[in-house]
Design an enzyme around this catalytic site. Structure first.
Site, PDB file in Angstrom:
ATOM      1  N   ASP A  15      -7.512  60.776  69.698  1.00 36.03           N
ATOM      2  CA  ASP A  15      -7.942  60.089  70.921  1.00 36.03           C
ATOM      3  C   ASP A  15      -8.842  60.939  71.810  1.00 36.03           C
ATOM      4  O   ASP A  15      -8.838  60.808  73.024  1.00 36.03           O
ATOM      5  CB  ASP A  15      -6.718  59.610  71.725  1.00 36.03           C
ATOM      6  CG  ASP A  15      -5.764  58.853  70.837  1.00 36.03           C
ATOM      7  OD1 ASP A  15      -6.227  57.944  70.136  1.00 36.03           O
ATOM      8  OD2 ASP A  15      -4.560  59.178  70.815  1.00 36.03           O
ATOM      9  N   LYS A  18     -13.789  60.419  69.613  1.00 36.12           N
ATOM     10  CA  LYS A  18     -14.672  60.609  68.449  1.00 36.12           C
ATOM     11  C   LYS A  18     -15.541  59.379  68.183  1.00 36.12           C
ATOM     12  O   LYS A  18     -16.728  59.510  67.893  1.00 36.12           O
ATOM     13  CB  LYS A  18     -13.837  60.888  67.176  1.00 36.12           C
ATOM     14  CG  LYS A  18     -13.029  62.166  67.238  1.00 36.12           C
ATOM     15  CD  LYS A  18     -12.164  62.312  66.002  1.00 36.12           C
ATOM     16  CE  LYS A  18     -11.003  61.337  65.930  1.00 36.12           C
ATOM     17  NZ  LYS A  18      -9.964  61.516  66.947  1.00 36.12           N
ATOM     18  N   GLY A  19     -14.940  58.199  68.297  1.00 34.94           N
ATOM     19  CA  GLY A  19     -15.671  56.960  68.012  1.00 34.94           C
ATOM     20  C   GLY A  19     -16.923  56.858  68.871  1.00 34.94           C
ATOM     21  O   GLY A  19     -18.001  56.503  68.403  1.00 34.94           O
ATOM     22  N   ASN A  40      -3.648  53.745  60.926  1.00 33.01           N
ATOM     23  CA  ASN A  40      -3.058  54.428  62.086  1.00 33.01           C
ATOM     24  C   ASN A  40      -4.129  54.789  63.108  1.00 33.01           C
ATOM     25  O   ASN A  40      -3.866  54.904  64.291  1.00 33.01           O
ATOM     26  CB  ASN A  40      -2.272  55.683  61.668  1.00 33.01           C
ATOM     27  CG  ASN A  40      -3.056  56.626  60.750  1.00 33.01           C
ATOM     28  OD1 ASN A  40      -4.117  56.294  60.234  1.00 33.01           O
ATOM     29  ND2 ASN A  40      -2.507  57.801  60.538  1.00 33.01           N
ATOM     30  N   GLY A  42      -7.447  54.503  65.532  1.00 33.02           N
ATOM     31  CA  GLY A  42      -8.048  53.467  66.362  1.00 33.02           C
ATOM     32  C   GLY A  42      -9.262  54.061  67.043  1.00 33.02           C
ATOM     33  O   GLY A  42      -9.130  54.837  67.970  1.00 33.02           O
ATOM     34  N   HIS A  43     -10.439  53.738  66.533  1.00 32.99           N
ATOM     35  CA  HIS A  43     -11.661  54.274  67.143  1.00 32.99           C
ATOM     36  C   HIS A  43     -12.267  53.227  68.059  1.00 32.99           C
ATOM     37  O   HIS A  43     -12.733  52.197  67.617  1.00 32.99           O
ATOM     38  CB  HIS A  43     -12.660  54.690  66.061  1.00 32.99           C
ATOM     39  CG  HIS A  43     -12.254  55.960  65.375  1.00 32.99           C
ATOM     40  ND1 HIS A  43     -12.849  56.419  64.243  1.00 32.99           N
ATOM     41  CD2 HIS A  43     -11.298  56.864  65.681  1.00 32.99           C
ATOM     42  CE1 HIS A  43     -12.275  57.564  63.882  1.00 32.99           C
ATOM     43  NE2 HIS A  43     -11.326  57.838  64.736  1.00 32.99           N
ATOM     44  N   GLN A 224      -7.654  60.839  63.845  1.00 36.36           N
ATOM     45  CA  GLN A 224      -6.613  61.682  64.449  1.00 36.36           C
ATOM     46  C   GLN A 224      -7.226  63.016  64.896  1.00 36.36           C
ATOM     47  O   GLN A 224      -8.374  63.021  65.289  1.00 36.36           O
ATOM     48  CB  GLN A 224      -5.439  61.915  63.480  1.00 36.36           C
ATOM     49  CG  GLN A 224      -4.594  60.672  63.226  1.00 36.36           C
ATOM     50  CD  GLN A 224      -5.099  59.810  62.091  1.00 36.36           C
ATOM     51  OE1 GLN A 224      -5.522  60.309  61.066  1.00 36.36           O
ATOM     52  NE2 GLN A 224      -5.049  58.512  62.262  1.00 36.36           N
ATOM     53  N   THR A 301      -1.355  51.129  68.848  1.00 41.06           N
ATOM     54  CA  THR A 301      -0.005  50.652  69.135  1.00 41.06           C
ATOM     55  C   THR A 301       0.212  50.263  70.593  1.00 41.06           C
ATOM     56  O   THR A 301       1.253  49.707  70.931  1.00 41.06           O
ATOM     57  CB  THR A 301       1.033  51.746  68.794  1.00 41.06           C
ATOM     58  OG1 THR A 301       0.717  52.904  69.572  1.00 41.06           O
ATOM     59  CG2 THR A 301       1.008  52.102  67.315  1.00 41.06           C
TER      60      THR A 301
HETATM   61  P1  IMP Z   1       1.488  58.276  61.526  1.00 43.25           P
HETATM   62  O1  IMP Z   1       0.101  58.771  61.266  1.00 43.25           O
HETATM   63  O2  IMP Z   1       1.537  56.813  61.854  1.00 43.25           O
HETATM   64  O3  IMP Z   1       2.441  58.661  60.440  1.00 43.25           O
HETATM   65  O4  IMP Z   1       2.016  59.005  62.856  1.00 43.25           O
HETATM   66  C1  IMP Z   1       2.296  60.400  62.895  1.00 43.25           C
HETATM   67  C2  IMP Z   1       1.941  60.981  64.253  1.00 43.25           C
HETATM   68  O5  IMP Z   1       0.524  60.946  64.418  1.00 43.25           O
HETATM   69  C3  IMP Z   1       2.510  60.221  65.429  1.00 43.25           C
HETATM   70  O6  IMP Z   1       2.781  61.143  66.470  1.00 43.25           O
HETATM   71  C4  IMP Z   1       1.367  59.322  65.856  1.00 43.25           C
HETATM   72  O7  IMP Z   1       1.456  58.965  67.208  1.00 43.25           O
HETATM   73  C5  IMP Z   1       0.188  60.222  65.592  1.00 43.25           C
HETATM   74  N1  IMP Z   1      -1.040  59.478  65.323  1.00 43.25           N
HETATM   75  C6  IMP Z   1      -1.367  58.826  64.177  1.00 43.25           C
HETATM   76  N2  IMP Z   1      -2.586  58.262  64.280  1.00 43.25           N
HETATM   77  C7  IMP Z   1      -3.047  58.568  65.503  1.00 43.25           C
HETATM   78  C8  IMP Z   1      -4.280  58.296  66.185  1.00 43.25           C
HETATM   79  O8  IMP Z   1      -5.211  57.671  65.675  1.00 43.25           O
HETATM   80  N3  IMP Z   1      -4.380  58.799  67.457  1.00 43.25           N
HETATM   81  C9  IMP Z   1      -3.395  59.530  68.023  1.00 43.25           C
HETATM   82  N4  IMP Z   1      -2.246  59.823  67.427  1.00 43.25           N
HETATM   83  C10 IMP Z   1      -2.071  59.355  66.170  1.00 43.25           C
HETATM   84 MG    MG Z   2      -7.571  56.799  68.643  1.00 45.07          MG
END
Ligand code: IMP
Ligand code: MG
Length: 416
Positions: A15, A18-19, A40, A42-43, A224, A301
């Protein structure tokens, strides 16, 4: 002449913006590549007032003359992918002929998501996004996964799928006392999803080799952030993929020496979603202000993000493990209005001062941040106080800041 290969990576816990940076630098590449992660991510990208959130498709797709590749370092959720394609089409952005998916890419099935959600409730400690990421990568490492290209041969795919489904139903059955959906139902569902996107399949390794030969400029879009890397992040509070430059090499076949421009994106403060150590977290009013002003809620989320000051020990570590060659600092507008702005310059751990984070999360939980205070600033490059803040970061990290961003809009500003 060799073309430039660029990486844009997050230097914190995701977060970082980057996007937006990928979109702002759109004249510097023709092909965008996602090399890790899945739905997982979100850009968030703003096109005027229109807010677009991409989860799996590289942001390059938003420019209709660019091509986008999803490599086998990702885990692909077909249902989510098709939704994303629909969202793009609604905006008259057609990915056909421009989106490519490496045939080697493993998949995320319904039972991966189910297990992820149940497991997370049970232990309640990682705080995952519930998108099935951990179980999908685990099955890959365990050599049970199905590569998307294998669906081209339905019988073969069925046999492999049956094996994986059996395993999943045992895990979910014994651990959570729940049945998974019937084998044939789940298989047919995913097979028909596959049929909708099969024209996007390619050999990602050859694709990139050819494009390089044609002199195309390629951008690797990180998802991420460095601190969520499975090996070098704040384990176990990490995601299950390789979020750093090494992750690009692992899934693209691109020679390491070809990636010479590595742009590290960071916010001027820190956020984190989910559990795990966060030395500079502000649980009080300051955290609340950062969250509100920065609209720090998860793009995938909707969860509120934890917020705190900039952390230089972690930043220096992230720059090191990504090989960052230049910095982009985002969201400077969020700090305007603060009389004083704090930056953590080192930690105290058991009476010792350290300027690099300890190797283990257990220890990172116990460090005490040591702060330096800066006068508040306006997000304007001419503001002397902002200059001091930026100069300090450059000096401490030994890395040049090339762009700053100070608004939600599309622009970022070049720093002279
Ligand atoms: P997972 O990738 O869903 O398995 O989550 C593992 C950890 O990475 C958790 O703390 C998530 O909140 C975090 N996480 C996964 N994807 C993102 C993202 O795109 N932005 C920020 N945190 C992320
Ligand atoms: Mg994001």
């Amino acid at each position: 002449m060799e073309t430039e290969l660029i990486a844009i990576l997050g230097l914190q816990w995701g977060d970082e913006g980057k996007g937006k940076v990928i979109n702002a630098l759109k004249n510097e590449y023709e092909i965008g590549v996602r090399f890790q992660g899945g739905a997982n991510a979100g850009h968030t990208v703003y096109k005027g007032e229109d807010k677009i959130i991409l989860h799996q498709i590289p942001s390059a797709i938003l420019c209709t003359e660019k091509e986008a590749l999803i490599t086998c370092g990702c885990v692909l959720d077909l249902e989510a992918l098709i939704n994303e394609i629909e969202e793009l089409k609604k905006r008259n952005i057609n990915p056909e002929g421009r989106l490519f998916i490496d045939e080697r890419t493993p998949l995320v099935f319904d039972f991966h998501k189910e297990e992820d959600v149940l497991e997370n409730e049970k232990k309640g400690k990682i705080g995952t996004t519930g998108k099935g990421i951990g179980p999908a990568y685990r099955d890959l490492i365990d050599r049970k996964q199905i590569k998307i290209g294998e669906f081209k041969n339905k019988d073969f795919a069925y046999r492999k799928f049956k094996n994986l489904w059996n395993w999943a139903s045992e895990v979910i059955g014994s651990r959570f006392g729940r049945p998974v959906k019937p084998l044939d139902e789940v298989f047919e569902k995913h097979f028909s999803l596959f049929e909708k996107i099969k024209d996007f399949l390619t050999d990602g390794i050859i694709f990139l080799k050819e494009k390089e030969k044609q002199g195309k400029r390629i951008l690797f879009e990180g998802a991420q952030g460095a601190l969520l890397d499975i090996l070098l992040g704040t384990y176990p509070y990490v995601t299950s993929s390789h979020t750093i430059t090494g992750g690009i090499l692992l899934s693209t076949g691109v020679p390491p020496w070809r990636i010479r421009r590595i742009i590290g994106v960071m916010k001027c403060y820190t956020t984190r979603v989910g559990e795990g150590p966060f030395p500079t977290e502000e649980k009080s009013e300051i955290g609340e202000i950062l969250r509100e002003k920065g609209q720090e809620f998860g793009a995938t989320t909707g969860r509120p993000r934890r917020c705190g000051w900039l952390d230089l020990p972690l930043l220096k570590y992230a720059i090191r493990i990504t090989g960052t060659t230049e910095l982009v600092i985002t969201k400077l507008d969020v700090l305007s209005g603060f009389k004083k702005v704090k930056v953590c310059t080192e930690y105290e751990l058991e009476g010792r001062k350290i300027e690099f984070p300890p190797a283990l999360s257990d220890e990172l939980y116990r460090v005490k941040p040591v702060y330096k205070e800066f006068e508040g600033f306006e997000p304007d490059e001419k503001d002397k106080n902002l200059r001091k803040f930026l100069d300090f970061i450059e000096k401490e990290t030994g890395t040049k800041i090339t762009y700053i961003s100070a608004s939600k809009g599309e622009e970022i500003k070049k720093v002279s």
